[in-house]
Scaffold this active site. Structure first.
Site, mmCIF file in Angstrom:
data_model
loop_
_atom_site.group_PDB
_atom_site.id
_atom_site.type_symbol
_atom_site.label_atom_id
_atom_site.label_comp_id
_atom_site.label_asym_id
_atom_site.label_seq_id
_atom_site.Cartn_x
_atom_site.Cartn_y
_atom_site.Cartn_z
ATOM 1 N N ASP A 7 4.458 -8.701 -3.442
ATOM 2 C CA ASP A 7 3.087 -8.491 -3.884
ATOM 3 C C ASP A 7 2.240 -8.439 -2.599
ATOM 4 O O ASP A 7 2.700 -8.886 -1.540
ATOM 5 C CB ASP A 7 2.667 -9.664 -4.778
ATOM 6 C CG ASP A 7 1.191 -9.648 -5.097
ATOM 7 O OD1 ASP A 7 0.698 -8.599 -5.524
ATOM 8 O OD2 ASP A 7 0.526 -10.688 -4.892
ATOM 9 N N LEU A 8 1.051 -7.909 -2.666
ATOM 10 C CA LEU A 8 0.228 -7.779 -1.455
ATOM 11 C C LEU A 8 -0.821 -8.889 -1.343
ATOM 12 O O LEU A 8 -0.709 -9.796 -0.506
ATOM 13 C CB LEU A 8 -0.462 -6.411 -1.457
ATOM 14 C CG LEU A 8 -1.459 -6.157 -0.327
ATOM 15 C CD1 LEU A 8 -0.745 -6.068 1.017
ATOM 16 C CD2 LEU A 8 -2.242 -4.873 -0.579
ATOM 17 N N ASP A 9 -1.814 -8.812 -2.254
ATOM 18 C CA ASP A 9 -2.965 -9.723 -2.162
ATOM 19 C C ASP A 9 -2.522 -11.176 -2.359
ATOM 20 O O ASP A 9 -1.972 -11.527 -3.411
ATOM 21 C CB ASP A 9 -3.991 -9.358 -3.250
ATOM 22 C CG ASP A 9 -4.591 -7.972 -3.044
ATOM 23 O OD1 ASP A 9 -4.995 -7.663 -1.924
ATOM 24 O OD2 ASP A 9 -4.644 -7.199 -4.022
ATOM 25 N N THR A 15 -6.245 -11.488 1.176
ATOM 26 C CA THR A 15 -7.327 -10.758 0.504
ATOM 27 C C THR A 15 -7.720 -11.380 -0.834
ATOM 28 O O THR A 15 -8.753 -11.006 -1.390
ATOM 29 C CB THR A 15 -6.892 -9.300 0.235
ATOM 30 O OG1 THR A 15 -5.534 -9.337 -0.183
ATOM 31 C CG2 THR A 15 -7.040 -8.427 1.449
ATOM 32 N N LYS A 43 -5.638 -13.201 -10.861
ATOM 33 C CA LYS A 43 -4.746 -12.790 -9.768
ATOM 34 C C LYS A 43 -3.626 -11.915 -10.318
ATOM 35 O O LYS A 43 -2.989 -12.282 -11.304
ATOM 36 C CB LYS A 43 -4.140 -14.006 -9.079
ATOM 37 C CG LYS A 43 -5.061 -14.670 -8.088
ATOM 38 C CD LYS A 43 -4.352 -15.803 -7.363
ATOM 39 C CE LYS A 43 -5.328 -16.537 -6.456
ATOM 40 N NZ LYS A 43 -4.699 -17.758 -5.898
ATOM 41 N N SER A 112 2.277 -3.932 -5.956
ATOM 42 C CA SER A 112 0.909 -4.449 -6.039
ATOM 43 C C SER A 112 0.105 -3.715 -7.099
ATOM 44 O O SER A 112 0.266 -2.504 -7.281
ATOM 45 C CB SER A 112 0.216 -4.272 -4.686
ATOM 46 O OG SER A 112 -1.168 -4.526 -4.806
ATOM 47 N N ALA A 113 -0.796 -4.445 -7.756
ATOM 48 C CA ALA A 113 -1.689 -3.830 -8.737
ATOM 49 C C ALA A 113 -2.844 -3.092 -8.056
ATOM 50 O O ALA A 113 -3.573 -2.344 -8.701
ATOM 51 C CB ALA A 113 -2.262 -4.916 -9.636
ATOM 52 N N ASN A 116 -6.176 -0.295 -3.631
ATOM 53 C CA ASN A 116 -6.542 -0.315 -2.208
ATOM 54 C C ASN A 116 -5.358 -0.690 -1.317
ATOM 55 O O ASN A 116 -5.529 -0.920 -0.122
ATOM 56 C CB ASN A 116 -7.652 -1.347 -1.971
ATOM 57 C CG ASN A 116 -8.932 -0.993 -2.711
ATOM 58 O OD1 ASN A 116 -9.458 0.097 -2.554
ATOM 59 N ND2 ASN A 116 -9.433 -1.907 -3.537
ATOM 60 N N LYS A 143 0.481 -6.158 -14.531
ATOM 61 C CA LYS A 143 1.262 -7.384 -14.623
ATOM 62 C C LYS A 143 0.589 -8.239 -15.707
ATOM 63 O O LYS A 143 -0.625 -8.205 -15.796
ATOM 64 C CB LYS A 143 1.243 -8.137 -13.288
ATOM 65 C CG LYS A 143 1.865 -7.359 -12.119
ATOM 66 C CD LYS A 143 1.588 -8.048 -10.787
ATOM 67 C CE LYS A 143 2.050 -7.216 -9.605
ATOM 68 N NZ LYS A 143 1.723 -7.766 -8.294
ATOM 69 N N GLU A 167 5.528 -13.502 -5.065
ATOM 70 C CA GLU A 167 4.289 -13.400 -5.853
ATOM 71 C C GLU A 167 3.427 -14.645 -5.736
ATOM 72 O O GLU A 167 3.953 -15.761 -5.723
ATOM 73 C CB GLU A 167 4.650 -13.256 -7.329
ATOM 74 C CG GLU A 167 4.477 -11.880 -7.913
ATOM 75 C CD GLU A 167 3.047 -11.368 -7.923
ATOM 76 O OE1 GLU A 167 2.096 -12.140 -7.703
ATOM 77 O OE2 GLU A 167 2.862 -10.167 -8.156
ATOM 78 N N ASP A 168 2.110 -14.474 -5.709
ATOM 79 C CA ASP A 168 1.207 -15.638 -5.727
ATOM 80 C C ASP A 168 0.520 -15.793 -7.081
ATOM 81 O O ASP A 168 -0.276 -16.714 -7.257
ATOM 82 C CB ASP A 168 0.133 -15.517 -4.632
ATOM 83 C CG ASP A 168 -0.867 -14.422 -4.946
ATOM 84 O OD1 ASP A 168 -0.440 -13.329 -5.405
ATOM 85 O OD2 ASP A 168 -2.072 -14.637 -4.739
HETATM 86 C C1 BG6 Z 1 -4.179 -7.524 -7.322
HETATM 87 C C2 BG6 Z 1 -5.122 -8.683 -7.133
HETATM 88 O O1 BG6 Z 1 -3.244 -7.500 -6.273
HETATM 89 O O2 BG6 Z 1 -4.886 -6.284 -7.333
HETATM 90 C C3 BG6 Z 1 -6.232 -8.644 -8.154
HETATM 91 O O3 BG6 Z 1 -4.385 -9.886 -7.261
HETATM 92 C C4 BG6 Z 1 -6.937 -7.290 -8.104
HETATM 93 O O4 BG6 Z 1 -7.134 -9.686 -7.878
HETATM 94 C C5 BG6 Z 1 -5.896 -6.184 -8.336
HETATM 95 O O5 BG6 Z 1 -7.959 -7.219 -9.074
HETATM 96 C C6 BG6 Z 1 -6.488 -4.789 -8.305
HETATM 97 O O6 BG6 Z 1 -6.939 -4.523 -7.017
HETATM 98 P P1 BG6 Z 1 -7.899 -3.345 -6.582
HETATM 99 O O7 BG6 Z 1 -7.882 -3.436 -5.084
HETATM 100 O O8 BG6 Z 1 -7.293 -2.067 -7.081
HETATM 101 O O9 BG6 Z 1 -9.212 -3.608 -7.200
HETATM 102 MG MG MG Z 2 -1.282 -11.433 -5.435
#
Ligand code: BG6
Ligand code: MG
Length: 217
Positions: A7-9, A15, A43, A112-113, A116, A143, A167-168
């Site tokens: 996972d990224l964030d 972030t 999250k 990642s969801a 960005n 997710k 994953e966090d």
């Molecule tokens: C997930 C984050 O990785 O991405 C969420 O944990 C976030 O908090 C989701 O809302 C979507 O991200 P983005 O950058 O497309 O708004």
């Molecule tokens: Mg995350």
């Protein structure tokens, strides 16, 4: 163990705190409180699913155009913060771990969801480690649906049972487990109860130790 899917964030880059600030700002603007507990639920969820959560909490029934305006507003605040983020906000030991996994021919994917994700990987200079990048633009289900990780495994030609997911998020761990993956939680053990094992961060992790954990040794 053939692959690691990250996972990224909140796992590779710090972030999660910026998502929190931006969602809180939007929630407050819509007249509703937004706590750490709320943030924990959000999250891992997509931007759309996150907005749904806030609108339910605020008892707001929104039009499609209002939704678009609010999502864009939140994203602009988020991007303002991310664009000021120094390259060293990549979390400690992240680059070292990715490099070590690569050296041992472990495939590396992003699950990642975030829409960005590519921008953030570039910003902290880790794009080159990834054999596959599955982000919010490639998935249709948020997710805890396992879609994002299944697509990641498919793109690197691995079976779920050959991969570790990092994953966090509660939703992300549910996604990993329902997809048949071994799941490492990054964060607090009391919160991440779905994980096979939890570490506070990536700091102590290395290839040999991951192998042992994966084999159940
Ligand atoms: C997930 C984050 O990785 O991405 C969420 O944990 C976030 O908090 C989701 O809302 C979507 O991200 P983005 O950058 O497309 O708004
Ligand atoms: Mg995350």
């Amino acid at each position: 163990m053939k692959a690691c899917i990250f996972d990224l964030d909140g796992v590779l880059v710090d972030t999660a705190k910026y998502h929190f600030i931006a969602w809180k700002r939007l929630a407050n603007e819509l007249g509703v409180d937004f706590t750490e507990h709320d943030n924990e639920q959000l999250k891992g969820l997509s931007r759309d699913a996150s907005l749904d959560y806030i609108l339910v909490k605020a008892s707001i029934i929104a039009t499609t155009s209002e939704r678009e305006v609010w999502k864009e507003r939140k994203n602009n605040w988020y991007l303002d913060l991310v664009n000021q983020m120094p390259e060293d906000e990549v979390l400690p030991n992240c680059k070292e771990l990715l490099a070590e996994l690569k050296k041992h021919n472990i495939k590396i994917a992003l699950g990642s969801a975030s829409k960005n994700a590519k921008l953030i990987l570039d910003r902290v200079n880790i794009t080159q480690y990834f054999d596959a990048i599955i982000d919010g633009s490639k998935t249709s289900k948020s997710k805890p649906d396992p879609e994002v990780f299944l697509l990641g495994a498919k793109e690197i030609a691995c079976q779920p049972e050959e991969c570790i997911v990092f994953e966090d998020a509660i939703s992300g761990l549910k996604a990993a487990k329902s997809g048949g993956f071994f799941a490492i939680g990054i964060g607090e053990e009391e919160v991440l109860t779905e994980a096979d094992i939890v570490f506070p961060n990536l700091l102590t992790l290395n290839y040999e130790q991951l192998l042992k954990i994966f084999r159940g040794e």
